[in-house]
Design an enzyme around this catalytic site. Structure first.
Site, PDB file in Angstrom:
ATOM      1  N   LYS A  24       0.777  -1.203  -0.046  1.00 13.09           N
ATOM      2  CA  LYS A  24       0.002   0.040  -0.027  1.00 13.09           C
ATOM      3  C   LYS A  24       0.785   1.405  -0.018  1.00 13.09           C
ATOM      4  O   LYS A  24       2.101   1.121   0.396  1.00 13.09           O
ATOM      5  CB  LYS A  24      -1.070   0.075   1.222  1.00 13.09           C
ATOM      6  CG  LYS A  24      -1.992  -0.973   1.254  1.00 13.09           C
ATOM      7  CD  LYS A  24      -2.984  -0.772   0.016  1.00 13.09           C
ATOM      8  CE  LYS A  24      -4.017  -1.970   0.075  1.00 13.09           C
ATOM      9  NZ  LYS A  24      -3.571  -3.165  -0.509  1.00 13.09           N
ATOM     10  N   ASP A  25       0.264   2.192  -0.651  1.00  8.52           N
ATOM     11  CA  ASP A  25       1.187   3.446  -0.754  1.00  8.52           C
ATOM     12  C   ASP A  25       1.770   4.053   0.523  1.00  8.52           C
ATOM     13  O   ASP A  25       0.778   4.083   1.668  1.00  8.52           O
ATOM     14  CB  ASP A  25       0.264   4.681  -1.491  1.00  8.52           C
ATOM     15  CG  ASP A  25      -0.013   3.909  -2.915  1.00  8.52           C
ATOM     16  OD1 ASP A  25       0.911   4.203  -3.891  1.00  8.52           O
ATOM     17  OD2 ASP A  25      -1.228   3.715  -3.070  1.00  8.52           O
ATOM     18  N   ARG A  26       2.835   4.588   0.742  1.00  5.03           N
ATOM     19  CA  ARG A  26       3.132   5.055   2.092  1.00  5.03           C
ATOM     20  C   ARG A  26       2.761   6.470   2.115  1.00  5.03           C
ATOM     21  O   ARG A  26       2.459   6.819   3.336  1.00  5.03           O
ATOM     22  CB  ARG A  26       4.828   4.907   1.910  1.00  5.03           C
ATOM     23  CG  ARG A  26       5.399   5.623   2.962  1.00  5.03           C
ATOM     24  CD  ARG A  26       7.035   5.217   3.172  1.00  5.03           C
ATOM     25  NE  ARG A  26       7.732   5.710   1.923  1.00  5.03           N
ATOM     26  CZ  ARG A  26       8.144   6.967   1.961  1.00  5.03           C
ATOM     27  NH1 ARG A  26       8.163   7.836   2.888  1.00  5.03           N
ATOM     28  NH2 ARG A  26       9.080   7.144   0.751  1.00  5.03           N
TER      29      ARG A  26
END
Length: 354
Positions: free
Chosen positions: A85-87
């Site tokens: 998942k996007d940081r």
């Protein structure tokens, strides 16, 4: 795009809904980009694996998995998750932890300003990569400039027709790094390399070839309609079928977004497609022999991917004069960037690593 690209050419891929007239900024703050994982199954409530539902802000997925392993006293390989998942975002996702014969630790010890444990339960198997139905997105675009009056109409067009199912720029790494590493691997297939990195580089190479095929179909105007010799995929499924005749029933199902023309994920094996579809694919990949032959030497088997991505629940709302909010759901393995680029211009190289 060239055979030895410095970048995957995402900026140059043709758009299906015409050139955009508006530019905006994404990820001004993590709260502007929210992703909620759709698990796709119900936990059993029992078994040797703990399942944790976690909300994280500005946190790398793998770093959170390492923290879970340390707290549980297990090896990193005993912690599973369905996808990165996007940081630089606020995301919710599930993690599994193998605790054979062990009691749960106090999961509250994971919590911090950036991590919250929303739920924990038990399950009978490890959570593996790809084991999710999809993701729900809420994205705020800020600093909108240009002619933005048509955004709501473009959203309506996307709901009706979908978007080209391109692999997003994060697949290729900054500056096309993963593609360059793939070429190094093809030059020396016996070079010792971490298994995860090897998989990453090979996936990037296949994605690059697929994007070229899809770009050719977008330019031809047939990304969302069948041509002679096509293989069609079902919405929400990896299953496909080949037909020798594009009859009214096929065309009706394509128009209804229940089936979609597909493109090749390159690898060993005979092509399923024929005729016009095969000729177009060969033309798109004529200059990519090094990628094609390299993937075959590395043992990948041929696969299929839909050329079209339906986005039936895309919604648009104004937030303020120079901002708007977009909400939509996507199946696993697809990219929010492919939706955004049909609406506004933004900097894909600013898309952070996960």
């Amino acid at each position: 795009m060239t055979e030895h690209p410095d970048c995957p050419g995402f900026d140059d891929l043709p758009r299906a809904h015409g050139e955009v007239t508006c530019r905006g900024r994404i990820r001004v703050s993590p709260e502007d980009f929210r992703v909620d994982e759709i698990l796709g199954f119900d936990p059993t409530g029992q078994g040797e694996h703990a399942l944790l539902h976690i909300r994280k802000t500005g946190e790398n997925t793998d770093h959170v998995a390492q923290r879970i392993a340390r707290l549980a006293g297990v090896k990193p390989m005993d912690v599973g998750y369905a996808g990165l998942k996007d940081r630089h975002a606020v995301t919710t996702q599930w993690f599994s932890v193998r605790l054979a014969g062990k009691a749960d630790p106090d999961w509250r010890a994971l919590e911090s300003e950036s991590i919250a444990v929303l739920r924990h339960t038990r399950h009978d198997r490890k959570l593996k990569r790809g084991a999710l139905a999809g993701n729900r997105f809420r994205i705020i675009l800020r600093g909108l400039e240009g002619v933005c009056d048509g955004l709501e109409a473009r959203c309506a067009a996307i709901r009706a027709a979908g978007v080209p199912n391109y692999f997003g720029p994060q697949r290729f790494g900054h500056g096309g790094r993963n593609l360059q590493e793939a070429l190094r691997l093809f030059a020396d297939p016996r070079r010792r390399i971490d298994r995860n990195k090897r998989s990453l580089y090979l996936s990037a190479a296949r994605s690059y070839l697929f994007n070229r095929v899809l770009a050719g179909r977008v330019e031809h105007g047939s990304w969302n309609r069948g041509v002679e010799g096509d293989a069609f995929m079902f919405t929400g499924s990896n299953a496909f079928f080949k037909t020798d005749k594009l009859d009214e029933d096929i065309q009706r199902r394509v128009e209804a977004l229940t089936i979609h023309p597909s493109g090749t994920l390159w690898g060993r094996g005979d092509p399923v497609i024929s005729g016009t579809a095969l000729a177009m694919e060969r033309a798109a990949l004529a200059q990519c022999a090094e990628f094609r032959e390299g993937l075959e030497r590395c043992g990948l088997e041929v696969g299929r991917r839909a050329l079209r991505l339906p986005v039936p629940d895309l919604e648009f709302a104004g937030v303020e004069d120079s901002a708007c909010e977009l909400t939509f759901s996507l199946p696993a393995g697809t990219y929010a960037t492919t939706v955004l680029r049909e609406l506004v211009e933004f900097d894909p190289q600013g898309w952070p690593d996960t």
